[in-house]
Scaffold this motif. Sequence first.
Motif, PDB file in Angstrom:
ATOM      1  N   THR A  81       0.848  -1.188   0.000  1.00  0.00           N
ATOM      2  CA  THR A  81       0.000   0.000   0.000  1.00  0.00           C
ATOM      3  C   THR A  81       0.888   1.245   0.000  1.00  0.00           C
ATOM      4  O   THR A  81       2.110   1.151   0.099  1.00  0.00           O
ATOM      5  CB  THR A  81      -0.909   0.011   1.245  1.00  0.00           C
ATOM      6  OG1 THR A  81      -0.079   0.126   2.415  1.00  0.00           O
ATOM      7  CG2 THR A  81      -1.725  -1.260   1.331  1.00  0.00           C
ATOM      8  N   ALA A  82       0.262   2.401  -0.111  1.00  0.00           N
ATOM      9  CA  ALA A  82       1.027   3.649  -0.104  1.00  0.00           C
ATOM     10  C   ALA A  82       1.750   3.846   1.224  1.00  0.00           C
ATOM     11  O   ALA A  82       2.804   4.485   1.280  1.00  0.00           O
ATOM     12  CB  ALA A  82       0.089   4.827  -0.382  1.00  0.00           C
ATOM     13  N   GLU A  83       1.198   3.280   2.308  1.00  0.00           N
ATOM     14  CA  GLU A  83       1.820   3.415   3.632  1.00  0.00           C
ATOM     15  C   GLU A  83       2.886   2.353   3.890  1.00  0.00           C
ATOM     16  O   GLU A  83       3.503   2.340   4.956  1.00  0.00           O
ATOM     17  CB  GLU A  83       0.755   3.329   4.728  1.00  0.00           C
ATOM     18  CG  GLU A  83      -0.258   4.475   4.726  1.00  0.00           C
ATOM     19  CD  GLU A  83      -1.294   4.304   3.632  1.00  0.00           C
ATOM     20  OE1 GLU A  83      -1.410   3.175   3.097  1.00  0.00           O
ATOM     21  OE2 GLU A  83      -1.969   5.292   3.307  1.00  0.00           O
ATOM     22  N   GLY A  84       3.105   1.433   2.951  1.00  0.00           N
ATOM     23  CA  GLY A  84       4.109   0.394   3.130  1.00  0.00           C
ATOM     24  C   GLY A  84       3.597  -0.890   3.730  1.00  0.00           C
ATOM     25  O   GLY A  84       4.375  -1.818   3.975  1.00  0.00           O
ATOM     26  N   ASN A  85       2.287  -0.978   3.994  1.00  0.00           N
ATOM     27  CA  ASN A  85       1.714  -2.216   4.492  1.00  0.00           C
ATOM     28  C   ASN A  85       1.474  -3.191   3.343  1.00  0.00           C
ATOM     29  O   ASN A  85       1.795  -2.900   2.197  1.00  0.00           O
ATOM     30  CB  ASN A  85       0.403  -1.930   5.229  1.00  0.00           C
ATOM     31  CG  ASN A  85       0.606  -1.021   6.424  1.00  0.00           C
ATOM     32  OD1 ASN A  85       1.545  -1.197   7.190  1.00  0.00           O
ATOM     33  ND2 ASN A  85      -0.272  -0.040   6.593  1.00  0.00           N
ATOM     34  N   GLU A  87      -1.288  -5.366   1.149  1.00  0.00           N
ATOM     35  CA  GLU A  87      -2.704  -5.461   0.798  1.00  0.00           C
ATOM     36  C   GLU A  87      -2.953  -6.754   0.030  1.00  0.00           C
ATOM     37  O   GLU A  87      -2.222  -7.100  -0.899  1.00  0.00           O
ATOM     38  CB  GLU A  87      -3.141  -4.273  -0.050  1.00  0.00           C
ATOM     39  CG  GLU A  87      -4.631  -4.281  -0.374  1.00  0.00           C
ATOM     40  CD  GLU A  87      -5.050  -3.108  -1.222  1.00  0.00           C
ATOM     41  OE1 GLU A  87      -5.919  -2.330  -0.794  1.00  0.00           O
ATOM     42  OE2 GLU A  87      -4.496  -2.964  -2.336  1.00  0.00           O
ATOM     43  N   GLU A 102      -6.018  -5.482   4.497  1.00  0.00           N
ATOM     44  CA  GLU A 102      -4.701  -4.855   4.663  1.00  0.00           C
ATOM     45  C   GLU A 102      -4.038  -5.414   5.920  1.00  0.00           C
ATOM     46  O   GLU A 102      -4.648  -5.440   6.993  1.00  0.00           O
ATOM     47  CB  GLU A 102      -4.838  -3.339   4.776  1.00  0.00           C
ATOM     48  CG  GLU A 102      -3.497  -2.611   4.797  1.00  0.00           C
ATOM     49  CD  GLU A 102      -3.669  -1.102   4.753  1.00  0.00           C
ATOM     50  OE1 GLU A 102      -2.661  -0.392   4.927  1.00  0.00           O
ATOM     51  OE2 GLU A 102      -4.816  -0.644   4.538  1.00  0.00           O
ATOM     52  N   LEU A 104      -1.503  -4.738   8.547  1.00  0.00           N
ATOM     53  CA  LEU A 104      -0.809  -3.558   9.053  1.00  0.00           C
ATOM     54  C   LEU A 104       0.516  -3.932   9.702  1.00  0.00           C
ATOM     55  O   LEU A 104       0.659  -5.010  10.289  1.00  0.00           O
ATOM     56  CB  LEU A 104      -1.692  -2.838  10.067  1.00  0.00           C
ATOM     57  CG  LEU A 104      -3.064  -2.359   9.554  1.00  0.00           C
ATOM     58  CD1 LEU A 104      -3.866  -1.743  10.690  1.00  0.00           C
ATOM     59  CD2 LEU A 104      -2.893  -1.364   8.413  1.00  0.00           C
ATOM     60  N   SER A 107       5.719  -5.630   5.927  1.00  0.00           N
ATOM     61  CA  SER A 107       6.177  -5.262   4.588  1.00  0.00           C
ATOM     62  C   SER A 107       6.427  -6.512   3.769  1.00  0.00           C
ATOM     63  O   SER A 107       6.584  -7.609   4.315  1.00  0.00           O
ATOM     64  CB  SER A 107       7.473  -4.430   4.670  1.00  0.00           C
ATOM     65  OG  SER A 107       8.532  -5.220   5.194  1.00  0.00           O
TER      66      SER A 107
END
Length: 335
Positions: A81-85, A87, A102, A104, A107
């Motif tokens: 994801t954009a936050e580095g998690n 998906e 997702e 959380l 990575s």
Amino acid sequence: MIWLAALWPLVSGAAHAEAPSAGHILLVVDERAVALATRVSAELETLGFSVEAQTREPNPAELAIAARQASAFAAIGIGPTAEGNVEITVLDRVTGKTLRREVLGRSLEDPTTRELVALRASELLRASLMEIEAPHPPRGELPPPPAAARIASAPETLRRPERRLRLGVEGGVLIAPGLSAAPLLQGTFGARVLGALELGVTVGSQLTPGERSAGVGRIESTARWLSVGPKLLLLPRREASRVALGIDATFTLLGLTASGFAADAGYRGASHFVWSPAFTVGIDSKIRIHKQLWWALRPALGFATRTLSLQADGRELKLWGRPWLWCATGLEVEL
């Protein structure tokens, strides 16, 4: 009719290209996570599916097209994801749904992520396929393949994390030569070290003393023990199994506390403590009564390395013969 016969090979070929093979899944994983794709593929294959893995950036909006091109009944995309998690996207052509989850704090490059993502992907696919068992027919564009129908009707066939630890509490009876039978209570702990080998620890004690006559009085003795040793699993415990069977051989520290009593119940001699190394051989049989809960029955035969005795009135009194027998039953839970 001639033109229909001429077109038939083309129509049948197109239909054959579209028809998905039994349980075929397309897996699209970011190219930075090749090892993750291997782990997820292995998880899905244990459920009876065939997996076609592609390493490229997954685009959830294109999964439906990619699944049709691969003749797959479902497509799974795993990417950052954009936050580095991480998906996970599951597109299910049988029920017509697209589900996302997702993960959380993880990575794609983290090796500890593989097991978790593999389990989450299989759970998400199962959640989508459960609609097959709904009262209404599936709303997707394809009929469910046999493997998908089996998972939907028997979700317990999904692989769960293997449970390697067990805790138990048991009660029973202990019989030693020359002593009266006495009730016992013991706790057990086990850890699976190999597929069919377990290491166990047992701590136990008599609840009431065993008695024997001694001249003009009697002797009461209470045994306690600590056993450590391996167990060979003849019928290992599995997700679908209802019965388990094993044979254990343990090294035991056997301690005995004894007191003498005269015929007059008001007199009690001094207490003595003696101990001996010992060995036990037992049978461990279990029946599953609910998910992680088992009912255990464990008979065992023990052998002390020496006879336990004490000095009383200038002579030696034998307290415990070398062999003894105990049988315990109780509940055991898997962790």
